[in-house]
Motif scaffolding. Structure first.
Motif, mmCIF file in Angstrom:
data_model
loop_
_atom_site.group_PDB
_atom_site.id
_atom_site.type_symbol
_atom_site.label_atom_id
_atom_site.label_comp_id
_atom_site.label_asym_id
_atom_site.label_seq_id
_atom_site.Cartn_x
_atom_site.Cartn_y
_atom_site.Cartn_z
ATOM 1 N N ILE A 102 3.744 -0.230 -6.707
ATOM 2 C CA ILE A 102 3.478 -0.935 -7.736
ATOM 3 C C ILE A 102 2.500 -0.477 -8.682
ATOM 4 N N LEU A 103 1.259 0.061 -7.791
ATOM 5 C CA LEU A 103 0.365 0.305 -8.596
ATOM 6 C C LEU A 103 0.519 1.661 -9.192
ATOM 7 N N ALA A 104 1.336 2.648 -8.611
ATOM 8 C CA ALA A 104 1.825 3.686 -9.059
ATOM 9 C C ALA A 104 2.939 3.685 -10.567
ATOM 10 N N ILE A 105 3.542 2.582 -10.387
ATOM 11 C CA ILE A 105 4.511 2.067 -11.365
ATOM 12 C C ILE A 105 3.797 1.785 -12.524
ATOM 13 N N LEU A 106 2.660 0.866 -12.463
ATOM 14 C CA LEU A 106 1.941 0.292 -13.549
ATOM 15 C C LEU A 106 0.856 1.282 -13.789
ATOM 16 N N GLY A 107 0.780 2.591 -13.403
ATOM 17 C CA GLY A 107 -0.212 3.486 -13.762
ATOM 18 C C GLY A 107 -1.650 3.200 -13.603
ATOM 19 N N SER A 108 -1.901 2.159 -12.426
ATOM 20 C CA SER A 108 -3.197 1.712 -12.363
ATOM 21 C C SER A 108 -4.057 2.590 -11.720
ATOM 22 N N GLY A 109 -5.439 2.739 -11.640
ATOM 23 C CA GLY A 109 -6.132 3.573 -10.909
ATOM 24 C C GLY A 109 -6.972 2.823 -9.809
ATOM 25 N N LYS A 110 -6.251 1.592 -9.437
ATOM 26 C CA LYS A 110 -6.780 0.950 -8.192
ATOM 27 C C LYS A 110 -6.501 1.598 -6.967
ATOM 28 N N LYS A 111 -7.130 1.473 -6.022
ATOM 29 C CA LYS A 111 -7.030 2.050 -4.695
ATOM 30 C C LYS A 111 -6.164 1.109 -3.777
ATOM 31 N N VAL A 112 -5.466 1.609 -2.795
ATOM 32 C CA VAL A 112 -4.808 0.503 -1.871
ATOM 33 C C VAL A 112 -5.792 -0.140 -0.938
ATOM 34 N N PHE A 113 -5.438 -1.210 -0.644
ATOM 35 C CA PHE A 113 -6.160 -2.077 0.272
ATOM 36 C C PHE A 113 -6.780 -1.608 1.422
ATOM 37 N N ILE A 114 -8.097 -1.591 1.600
ATOM 38 C CA ILE A 114 -8.837 -0.989 2.800
ATOM 39 C C ILE A 114 -8.846 0.433 2.942
ATOM 40 N N PHE A 115 -7.775 0.919 3.230
ATOM 41 C CA PHE A 115 -7.805 2.608 3.438
ATOM 42 C C PHE A 115 -7.952 3.443 2.349
ATOM 43 N N GLY A 116 -7.849 2.805 0.828
ATOM 44 C CA GLY A 116 -7.782 3.587 -0.453
ATOM 45 C C GLY A 116 -8.882 4.181 -0.666
ATOM 46 N N MET A 117 -10.108 3.873 -0.089
ATOM 47 C CA MET A 117 -11.312 4.412 -0.410
ATOM 48 C C MET A 117 -11.365 5.879 0.392
ATOM 49 N N ILE A 118 -10.525 6.278 1.324
ATOM 50 C CA ILE A 118 -10.475 7.699 2.050
ATOM 51 C C ILE A 118 -9.842 8.673 0.927
ATOM 52 N N ASP A 119 -10.774 9.603 0.894
ATOM 53 C CA ASP A 119 -10.207 10.783 -0.075
ATOM 54 C C ASP A 119 -9.997 11.995 0.936
ATOM 55 N N ILE A 120 -8.662 12.364 0.778
ATOM 56 C CA ILE A 120 -8.364 13.581 1.633
ATOM 57 C C ILE A 120 -8.026 14.783 0.872
ATOM 58 N N LEU A 121 -7.535 14.567 -0.421
ATOM 59 C CA LEU A 121 -7.031 15.582 -1.288
ATOM 60 C C LEU A 121 -8.105 15.413 -2.413
ATOM 61 N N LYS A 122 -8.530 16.669 -2.446
ATOM 62 C CA LYS A 122 -9.544 16.768 -3.741
ATOM 63 C C LYS A 122 -9.059 17.524 -4.899
#
Length: 122
Positions: A102-122
């Motif tokens: 849903i966040l991708a379809i809306l084009g949102s910049g919100k991160k997924v709940f809890i685990f979205g703060m993890i940055d693996i790809l730079k």
């Protein structure tokens, strides 16, 4: 630590389809690296990272369901524990998948709940 990323409207509009594709099939998180000029898109890289995190969370929950399923041999209690764990982990996996999509379809910049703060790809 930002809870929502801000992207240019042109970047989002050009890459919304790829972001939705990556979210629909999280195991395709590597696509921006294969498509010329997409790895330079902040939006594509953000969606790829969120999809990778979602994919990892879903795989870990699947493994946890299999491990807890081993308790099924215990009479009565094992079946209840296994059933409850399957329901909880299954619903959590569905939640993360649908939220990312849903966040991708809306084009949102919100991160997924809890685990979205993890940055693996730079």
């Amino acid at each position: 630590m930002k809870s929502e990323e801000v992207f240019s409207s042109s970047d989002k509009s050009e890459n919304l389809g790829l972001g939705a594709l990556i979210a629909a099939f999280p195991f395709l998180f590597f696509l921006p690296y294969l498509i010329k000029d997409k790895k330079y898109s902040p939006y594509c890289m953000f969606r790829a990272n969120q999809s990778l995190v979602t994919f990892i969370v879903i795989v870990i929950m699947g493994i946890a369901m299999k491990i807890i399923g081993l308790l099924g041999f215990i009479p009565l209690v094992g079946g209840i524990i296994t059933g409850l764990a399957n329901v909880v982990f299954g619903l959590a996996s569905l939640f993360y998948y649908v939220e990312n999509l849903i966040l991708a379809i809306l084009g949102s910049g919100k991160k997924v709940f809890i685990f979205g703060m993890i940055d693996i790809l730079k």
